[in-house]
Motif scaffolding. Structure first.
Motif, PDB file in Angstrom:
ATOM      1  N   HIS A   1      -6.004  -0.893   2.427  1.00 27.34           N
ATOM      2  CA  HIS A   1      -5.766   0.429   2.107  1.00 27.34           C
ATOM      3  C   HIS A   1      -5.538   0.528   3.415  1.00 27.34           C
ATOM      4  O   HIS A   1      -6.098   1.296   3.799  1.00 27.34           O
TER       5      HIS A   1
ATOM      6  N   GLN B   1      -2.863   1.828   6.581  1.00 32.67           N
ATOM      7  CA  GLN B   1      -2.199   3.086   6.081  1.00 32.67           C
ATOM      8  C   GLN B   1      -0.046   2.166   7.769  1.00 32.67           C
ATOM      9  O   GLN B   1      -0.107   3.372   7.369  1.00 32.67           O
TER      10      GLN B   1
ATOM     11  N   ASP C   1       3.489   2.155   4.305  1.00 34.18           N
ATOM     12  CA  ASP C   1       4.503   3.464   3.459  1.00 34.18           C
ATOM     13  C   ASP C   1       3.438   2.498   1.840  1.00 34.18           C
ATOM     14  O   ASP C   1       3.229   2.082   1.374  1.00 34.18           O
ATOM     15  N   THR C   2       3.571   3.987   0.868  1.00 31.13           N
ATOM     16  CA  THR C   2       3.150   3.510  -0.283  1.00 31.13           C
ATOM     17  C   THR C   2       3.975   2.159  -1.810  1.00 31.13           C
ATOM     18  O   THR C   2       3.222   1.330  -1.608  1.00 31.13           O
ATOM     19  N   GLU C   3       4.858   2.475  -0.793  1.00 30.66           N
ATOM     20  CA  GLU C   3       6.136   1.300  -1.669  1.00 30.66           C
ATOM     21  C   GLU C   3       6.063   0.503  -1.328  1.00 30.66           C
ATOM     22  O   GLU C   3       6.000  -0.619  -2.073  1.00 30.66           O
TER      23      GLU C   3
ATOM     24  N   MET D   1       3.250  -1.653   0.281  1.00 30.90           N
ATOM     25  CA  MET D   1       2.337  -2.144  -0.132  1.00 30.90           C
ATOM     26  C   MET D   1       2.006  -1.973  -1.384  1.00 30.90           C
ATOM     27  O   MET D   1       1.434  -3.619  -2.416  1.00 30.90           O
ATOM     28  N   ARG D   2       3.163  -1.008  -2.835  1.00 34.40           N
ATOM     29  CA  ARG D   2       3.225  -1.560  -4.152  1.00 34.40           C
ATOM     30  C   ARG D   2       3.428  -3.206  -4.517  1.00 34.40           C
ATOM     31  O   ARG D   2       3.229  -3.666  -5.316  1.00 34.40           O
TER      32      ARG D   2
ATOM     33  N   THR E   1      -3.861   3.816  -8.245  1.00 37.94           N
ATOM     34  CA  THR E   1      -4.643   4.610  -7.302  1.00 37.94           C
ATOM     35  C   THR E   1      -3.406   5.030  -5.854  1.00 37.94           C
ATOM     36  O   THR E   1      -4.114   5.460  -5.669  1.00 37.94           O
ATOM     37  N   LEU E   2      -3.101   3.510  -5.934  1.00 41.33           N
ATOM     38  CA  LEU E   2      -1.372   3.925  -4.697  1.00 41.33           C
ATOM     39  C   LEU E   2      -1.070   5.479  -5.158  1.00 41.33           C
ATOM     40  O   LEU E   2      -0.273   6.011  -6.319  1.00 41.33           O
TER      41      LEU E   2
END
Length: 297
Positions: A179, A181, A184-186, A188-189, A296-297
């Motif tokens: 979690h 920050q 970025d989302t990609e 972390m995915r 949830t990302l």
């Protein structure tokens, strides 16, 4: 031969173990040295890691100390005979700290790694994109060239996990790490998907410690890696700290962190299994939490 001004962790550890064995059998430095033809000052330098000891003299000392554990004896002989040269030697003139090169050398000889992280994914499991984002956020004054070196070095360390033979790698990662920050989302995915792929290797076991657990993520307060040797007496705990990380070798600390890891592993969800049993959806495990995190990302 001159004395070493800055012994490596391996050299210091060899000396510490020899001093521990000498103290346990009740010999003075002069008495012990006499068994191996070493003067008391010379033995003192050996025990401080400032100078080497030939194998014959090392074996003579171990005999005098009553050390009959062949695994421990051969482990100490291997430590003494090692040149300390490896791929990490190419980074001696880099901005990397000596402790990081010492860690890479220890990782290369450990038979098992037990890693706990509650803010980040363990270094040996990080994707290149995650590594760069993490280091760029922490080393804000690093030049582009230095940043490249930091990333390159960490990725080189990861090669130990697919070595021949590879060590057992067991990681417990708190859910909080996913979690953060700073990526970025990609990124972390991709990092989470990489963990699932790494878990396919038979020597790698990855558990997630969920928020819903009675065990505090700050117990212990800092991330650590327990690096296990063939001889348990030669295990080392690497405790990570932003100011100054530390190597711990005394038996009290080894027991403390070994017990802490057992507690963390027992509280965590079962390991990620990329090929789960048909009925796995009926139970809570690390893979289900990973799937939830991706969703949830």
């Amino acid at each position: 031969m001159g004395l070493r001004a800055n012994p490596t962790q391996r050299q210091r550890r060899l000396g510490l173990e020899l001093r521990r064995l000498r103290n346990e059998c009740g010999l003075s430095a002069a008495e012990a040295g006499a068994f191996a033809g070493l003067g008391s000052p010379h033995l003192g330098h050996i025990e401080a890691g400032r100078t080497a000891i030939p194998e014959a003299k090392l074996r003579a000392l171990l005999t005098a100390y009553g050390c009959q554990d062949e695994t421990l004896v051969e482990g100490l002989v291997a430590m003494s005979g090692s040149t300390g040269k490896g791929w990490w030697s190419d980074y001696r003139q880099s901005p990397l700290k000596d402790s990081i090169r010492d860690l890479a050398e220890l990782e290369s000889t450990a038979v098992a790694h037990r890693s706990f992280q509650w803010m980040y994914v363990p270094g040996l499991l990080q994707t290149p994109e995650y590594v760069r984002a993490l280091i760029a956020g922490g080393e804000v004054d690093a030049t582009p060239g230095e940043l490249d070196t930091y990333v390159e070095f960490r990725l080189k360390r990861q090669e130990v996990l697919t070595g021949d033979p590879p060590p057992v790698f067991h990681a417990v990662i708190h859910e909080a790490a996913f979690h953060m920050q700073f990526v970025d989302t990609e990124i972390m995915r991709g990092q989470i998907e990489h963990l699932v792929e790494m878990a396919r290797l038979p020597n790698i076991h990855i558990q997630l410690l969920p928020f819903r657990t009675s065990l505090s993520p700050a117990t212990p307060a800092t991330p650590f890696v327990l690096l296990e040797a063939e001889a348990p007496e030669l295990n080392t705990v690497y405790v990570q700290h932003p100011v100054s990380s530390a190597f711990l070798e005394d038996q009290a600390h080894l027991t403390q962190y070994g017990t802490a890891f057992e507690r963390l592993s027992a509280a965590a969800l079962p390991p990620i299994d990329p090929v789960p049993e048909q009925e796995s959806y009926k139970r809570s495990d690390s893979l289900r939490l990973v799937q939830h995190l991706l969703y949830t990302l």
